[in-house]
Scaffold this active site. Structure first.
Site, PDB file in Angstrom:
ATOM      1  N   CYS A  96      46.546 -48.086 -14.454  1.00 59.40           N
ATOM      2  CA  CYS A  96      47.348 -47.157 -13.651  1.00 59.40           C
ATOM      3  C   CYS A  96      47.217 -45.741 -14.208  1.00 59.40           C
ATOM      4  CB  CYS A  96      48.802 -47.610 -13.713  1.00 59.40           C
ATOM      5  SG  CYS A  96      49.929 -46.584 -12.772  1.00 59.40           S
TER       6      CYS A  96
ATOM      7  N   GLU B 252      47.386 -48.714   1.614  1.00 58.59           N
ATOM      8  CA  GLU B 252      48.122 -49.984   1.679  1.00 58.59           C
ATOM      9  C   GLU B 252      48.326 -50.447   3.120  1.00 58.59           C
ATOM     10  OE1 GLU B 252      51.424 -50.315  -1.032  1.00 58.59           O
ATOM     11  OE2 GLU B 252      50.037 -50.116  -2.722  1.00 58.59           O
TER      12      GLU B 252
ATOM     13  N   CYS C  10      43.635 -42.033  -9.140  1.00 58.59           N
ATOM     14  CA  CYS C  10      44.663 -42.985  -8.701  1.00 58.59           C
ATOM     15  C   CYS C  10      43.959 -44.276  -8.322  1.00 58.59           C
ATOM     16  CB  CYS C  10      45.419 -42.413  -7.499  1.00 58.59           C
ATOM     17  SG  CYS C  10      46.581 -43.578  -6.770  1.00 58.59           S
TER      18      CYS C  10
ATOM     19  N   HIS D  27      44.269 -46.329  -6.011  1.00 55.30           N
ATOM     20  CA  HIS D  27      43.986 -46.603  -4.597  1.00 55.30           C
ATOM     21  C   HIS D  27      42.856 -45.751  -4.009  1.00 55.30           C
ATOM     22  CE1 HIS D  27      47.880 -48.395  -5.121  1.00 55.30           C
ATOM     23  NE2 HIS D  27      48.002 -48.726  -3.851  1.00 55.30           N
TER      24      HIS D  27
END
Ligand code: DGL
Length: 268
Positions: free
Chosen positions: A74, A153, A185, A187
């Site tokens: 992360c 997401e 990040c 994502h």
């Protein structure tokens, strides 16, 4: 000598599976334990103190599994907790920021680089600090892109909506003359296509790829490779409705079981 102890990997949620995916590809003989803190995700909008506490709790929990190394997948946790994790753990702790920064600096020609991440990562200044630690004269533009995580997401990476958001956030980087951008990040690697189609001039640095290379190098240097067989355990702090879908989105390997665990609180 072979070291068959597992490698611990953690993230605020399921996005860190982008890092695990790269690790599994390079190190198929290793045993991995991944923990996604799905009960407390997102970290990207939280205060530094809270992200630090969550990270220390998870490290203490994974430490009980006799891991040989801790990978902080992360970016937000790396930004706020890496020095403290290193100080407290007796095993190597590796975060996403330094490997991403080294790759970024090696790829810019204009000496104008961009960093994109969550609000909390950008506010921490951790990427700038790491960049200036290596090259104090580098021109750095940092941008929080808070809509990118929900877009990924939702699975909307390839929709016009994603390209619109990419254009809205990143035009400022191009106008400033930035030529290399680190995807700071978990994502953002899934938005690579949308970013490349809007800004073909950018060289994109995927921090999940860079950290996986760094972990692989570290295992080799320390002669700490496992003789196999490799395995992957995925743990979460809450089996929410989204967990299986996100697992499929971020981790295209055949692991079906997701275990729920309780991470004890620490008073720090
Ligand atoms: N994993 C986080 C990161 O890389 C993104 C999701 C969150 O905000 O928790 O910064």
């Amino acid at each position: 000598m072979a070291d068959s102890r597992p490698i611990g990997v953690f993230d605020s949620g399921m996005g860190g599976l982008t890092v695990l995916s790269e690790l599994v590809r390079r190190l198929p003989n290793e045993r991995f334990i991944y923990l996604g803190d799905t009960a407390r995700v997102p970290y990207g909008s939280r205060s530094p103190r809270t992200v630090l506490r969550y990270s220390l709790e998870i490290a203490a929990f994974l430490g009980q599994s006799d891991i040989k190394m801790l990978v902080v997948a992360c970016n937000t946790a790396t930004a706020h907790a890496l020095p403290e994790l290193r100080a407290r753990m007796s095993i190597p702790v590796i975060g996403v920021i330094d490997p991403g920064v080294r790759a970024l600096l090696s790829r810019t020609k204009s000496r104008k680089v961009g960093v994109i991440g969550t609000r909390s990562t950008i506010k921490s200044g951790a990427y700038e600090t790491a960049i200036r630690g290596i090259d104090p004269g580098m021109d750095v533009t940092s941008l929080a892109c808070p809509l990118f995580v929900p877009i990924v997401e939702e699975g909307w990476m390839n929709k016009d909506f994603a390209r619109l958001a990419v254009r809205e956030y990143l035009t400022a980087l191009r106008d400033h003359g930035v030529d290399a951008v680190v995807l700071g990040c978990t994502h953002y690697p899934l938005l690579r296509r949308a970013i490349e189609s809007e800004f073909p001039s950018f060289t994109l640095v995927d921090s999940s790829v860079e950290i996986a290379d760094a972990v692989t190098a570290m295992i080799q240097e320390r002669d700490a490779a496992s003789a196999g067989p490799g395995s992957v355990r995925i743990l979460v702090t809450d089996v929410t409705e989204q967990v299986s879908d996100l697992k499929r989105l971020f981790f295209p390997h055949p692991v079906e079981t997701i275990e729920e665990v309780v991470v004890p609180e620490l008073h720090v």
